[in-house]
Enzyme design. Structure first.
Site, PDB file in Angstrom:
ATOM      1  N   GLU A  72       0.809  -1.229   0.000  1.00  0.00           N
ATOM      2  CA  GLU A  72       0.000   0.000   0.000  1.00  0.00           C
ATOM      3  C   GLU A  72       0.839   1.274   0.000  1.00  0.00           C
ATOM      4  O   GLU A  72       0.907   2.012   0.997  1.00  0.00           O
ATOM      5  CB  GLU A  72      -0.936   0.016   1.217  1.00  0.00           C
ATOM      6  CG  GLU A  72      -1.912  -1.139   1.242  1.00  0.00           C
ATOM      7  CD  GLU A  72      -2.947  -1.023   2.348  1.00  0.00           C
ATOM      8  OE1 GLU A  72      -2.820  -0.130   3.195  1.00  0.00           O
ATOM      9  OE2 GLU A  72      -3.895  -1.823   2.345  1.00  0.00           O
TER      10      GLU A  72
ATOM     11  N   GLU B  68      -5.554  -8.788   1.272  1.00  0.00           N
ATOM     12  CA  GLU B  68      -6.168  -8.461   2.562  1.00  0.00           C
ATOM     13  C   GLU B  68      -7.646  -8.203   2.343  1.00  0.00           C
ATOM     14  O   GLU B  68      -8.032  -7.507   1.404  1.00  0.00           O
ATOM     15  CB  GLU B  68      -5.578  -7.172   3.182  1.00  0.00           C
ATOM     16  CG  GLU B  68      -4.194  -7.323   3.751  1.00  0.00           C
ATOM     17  CD  GLU B  68      -3.643  -6.017   4.332  1.00  0.00           C
ATOM     18  OE1 GLU B  68      -4.428  -5.161   4.799  1.00  0.00           O
ATOM     19  OE2 GLU B  68      -2.413  -5.852   4.300  1.00  0.00           O
TER      20      GLU B  68
HETATM   21  C1  GBH Z   1      -4.561  -2.239   5.759  1.00  0.00           C
HETATM   22  O1  GBH Z   1      -4.727  -1.008   5.131  1.00  0.00           O
HETATM   23  C2  GBH Z   1      -3.142  -2.425   6.223  1.00  0.00           C
HETATM   24  O2  GBH Z   1      -2.361  -3.027   5.206  1.00  0.00           O
HETATM   25  C3  GBH Z   1      -3.055  -3.258   7.490  1.00  0.00           C
HETATM   26  O3  GBH Z   1      -1.756  -3.181   8.000  1.00  0.00           O
HETATM   27  C4  GBH Z   1      -4.087  -2.805   8.483  1.00  0.00           C
HETATM   28  O4  GBH Z   1      -4.008  -3.494   9.696  1.00  0.00           O
HETATM   29  C5  GBH Z   1      -5.461  -3.029   7.870  1.00  0.00           C
HETATM   30  O5  GBH Z   1      -5.551  -2.264   6.718  1.00  0.00           O
HETATM   31  C6  GBH Z   1      -6.623  -2.618   8.744  1.00  0.00           C
HETATM   32  O6  GBH Z   1      -6.682  -1.227   8.908  1.00  0.00           O
HETATM   33  O7  GBH Z   1      -8.118   7.359   8.243  1.00  0.00           O
HETATM   34  O8  GBH Z   1      -9.681   8.278   6.675  1.00  0.00           O
HETATM   35  O9  GBH Z   1      -7.309   8.561   6.289  1.00  0.00           O
HETATM   36  C7  GBH Z   1      -6.086  -0.726   4.822  1.00  0.00           C
HETATM   37  C8  GBH Z   1      -6.274   0.462   3.938  1.00  0.00           C
HETATM   38  C9  GBH Z   1      -6.019   2.777   3.840  1.00  0.00           C
HETATM   39  C10 GBH Z   1      -7.654   1.918   5.265  1.00  0.00           C
HETATM   40  C11 GBH Z   1      -6.015   4.072   4.610  1.00  0.00           C
HETATM   41  C12 GBH Z   1      -7.669   3.201   6.055  1.00  0.00           C
HETATM   42  C13 GBH Z   1      -7.180   5.529   6.023  1.00  0.00           C
HETATM   43  C14 GBH Z   1      -8.438   6.247   5.912  1.00  0.00           C
HETATM   44  N1  GBH Z   1      -6.339   1.690   4.706  1.00  0.00           N
HETATM   45  N2  GBH Z   1      -7.286   4.310   5.211  1.00  0.00           N
HETATM   46  S1  GBH Z   1      -8.384   7.737   6.852  1.00  0.00           S
END
Ligand code: GBH
Length: 457
Positions: A167, A363
């Site tokens: 990511e 995931e």
């Molecule tokens: C994954 O990312 C990760 O790879 C993993 O490590 C993590 O544990 C898992 O998700 C669960 O969260 O807060 O509004 O800015 C998931 C994709 C992208 C979801 C960024 C949350 C932030 C939104 N993430 N997003 S915000």
């Protein structure tokens, strides 16, 4: 009747990452990663939690592998901690750190479980932050490639499924673009958007150089994937016009146009690049060729999606807000959009015109407000509801002939959920962080049954 049966060679797995589970932050020569430093600053994580101990997986990996065996998965995605194996980020290799992964792989292989290793899941060595501010520097890409070489030379006899970076948008844009949002990931505050785009450009270069390094170092033919979390646009209705709108929105979406496009096509999306204007990163000659490496698979982390419909007004589509009361699981962003898996797969195949590229859901999962009953059970029917619907959506993609080859559930166990600390539980094993006791949730039994029957039950 639809039985949601998957093909016999469909891969069933679960996923974790090093910093989120290993702990043992100061043991056997490991030095701090940027996440050790960030999470120990006051106020950065919920309850001040850090990954210093996390799930203590470093000492408990053998019993964790037993849980994987009991679950019945044949595939396990984990990540390697750069600062455990090259504590200063470059130079000296820590063989004791490598031994940990040798041991883990041996236990997995003894149990018939194929290791899938992610080389970078956000925990870069702090030494490189001090040396040149991590992803702000092009040197990071070179050091990453050298780390790949050292690791693949040593672990390539046990691991033949490699994933480069997890990511890119998260560890670059969420780490550096903190002008408007509160700091929620390590990075240094930069003041120009262009500098933020430069960090993700450097990460793309790291991916490209990393691919070359892995291929050169691997003792046997191996599979290399990038793991991305593109923004998934889901047509509000499946009318031809809404589908076209969702496809158009997928290509021009900021994160997609600047990350998955260059990685898979060798070009930043044209419309997107124009919209960036002077905020676009500096791209040196040869960079795009380096970034655009042949891949054996693409990993997609899919949790949610956005609804899009056709519009009369330019640019011809619009995002539809989630209405009040729209179902969400236990994260502010975790809207339940099961169709996002299907559309993720379809957009990569159709919009990016890569119908031959094997895809993996690397995931998918959710946090829920798990509670122990008096009998000590965790009856997480909400998680089962979520997972079942997403799996059915994955099945639809397979049934329509899209090249979706496998599914890794996030996560094997509750763990250190970054800035949310241990406050958000994504596991199908419940973890008591005081005793480190793992307890299977109802969703663990449910997923085991899916695997046993090779279908979404
Ligand atoms: C994954 O990312 C990760 O790879 C993993 O490590 C993590 O544990 C898992 O998700 C669960 O969260 O807060 O509004 O800015 C998931 C994709 C992208 C979801 C960024 C949350 C932030 C939104 N993430 N997003 S915000």
């Amino acid at each position: 009747m639809i039985s949601y049966q998957f093909p016999p060679d469909f891969l069933w797995g679960t996923a974790t990452s090093a910093y989120q589970i290993e702990g043992a932050a100061k043991e056997d020569g490991r030095k701090p990663s940027v996440w050790d430093v960030f999470s120990s600053k006051p106020g950065r994580t919920v309850n001040g939690d850090t990954g210093a101990i996390a799930n203590d997986h470093y000492h408990r990996y053998e019993s964790d592998v037993k849980w994987l065996a009991e679950l019945g998965v044949k595939h396990y995605r984990f990540s390697i901690s750069w600062s455990r194996v090259i504590p200063d980020g470059r130079g000296q290799v820590n063989e004791t750190g490598m031994d940990f992964y040798r041991g883990l792989c041996d236990r997995l292989l003894e149990n018939g479980i194929t290791p899938h290793a992610t080389l970078f899941h956000w925990d870069s060595p702090q030494a490189l932050e001090q040396r040149y501010r991590s992803w702000r520097s092009r040197e990071m890409a070179k050091d990453f490639a050298d780390y790949c070489t050292a690791t693949v030379q040593r672990l390539g006899d046990r691991i033949s499924n490699w994933m480069t970076l997890n990511e890119i948008a998260c560890f670059t844009h969420l780490g550096y673009d903190v002008i408007k949002t509160p700091e929620m990931a390590p990075g240094s505050r930069v003041w120009r958007k262009k500098d933020v785009w430069q960090t993700s450009h450097h990460a793309l270069l790291a991916h490209g150089l990393g691919c070359q390094a892995i291929r050169a170092a691997s003792p046997c033919p191996c599979s290399i994937a990038l793991v991305d979390n593109p923004a998934i646009t889901v047509p509000l209705t499946e009318s031809p016009t809404d589908i076209a709108a969702a496809q158009q929105a997928f290509s021009t979406n900021w994160v997609n146009g600047g990350i998955i496009f260059p990685a898979l096509t060798g070009q930043y999306n044209e419309v997107f690049l124009q919209s960036l204007g002077r905020e676009a990163p500096d791209i040196r000659s040869g960079d795009l060729e380096t970034i655009h490496q042949p891949l054996d698979a693409l990993g997609l982390n899919i949790y949610t999606g956005s609804h899009v419909r056709a519009s009369q007004e330019s640019p011809g589509y619009e995002y539809v807000d989630y209405p009040k009361g729209y179902p969400r699981l236990h994260m502010p962003w975790l809207w339940v959009v099961p169709e996002s898996i299907y559309w993720a797969v379809r957009h990569i195949s159709d919009v990016l015109k890569r119908p031959e590229l094997p895809l993996l859901i690397t995931e998918n999962g959710c946090s829920a407000q798990d509670e122990l009953t008096q009998q000590g059970e965790i009856l997480d029917s909400d998680r089962i509801l979520y997972l079942r619907q997403y799996l059915q959506s994955a099945h639809r993609a397979v049934a329509e002939g899209y090249p979706l080859k496998g599914y890794f559930l996030w996560s094997l166990m509750d763990n250190f959920e970054w800035s949310w600390g241990c406050d958000r539980r994504f596991g199908i094993l419940y973890n008591d962080f005081k005793t480190q006791q793992r307890t299977p949730k109802a969703s663990f039994r449910w997923y085991a049954e899916c695997i046993r029957q090779n279908r979404a039950v």
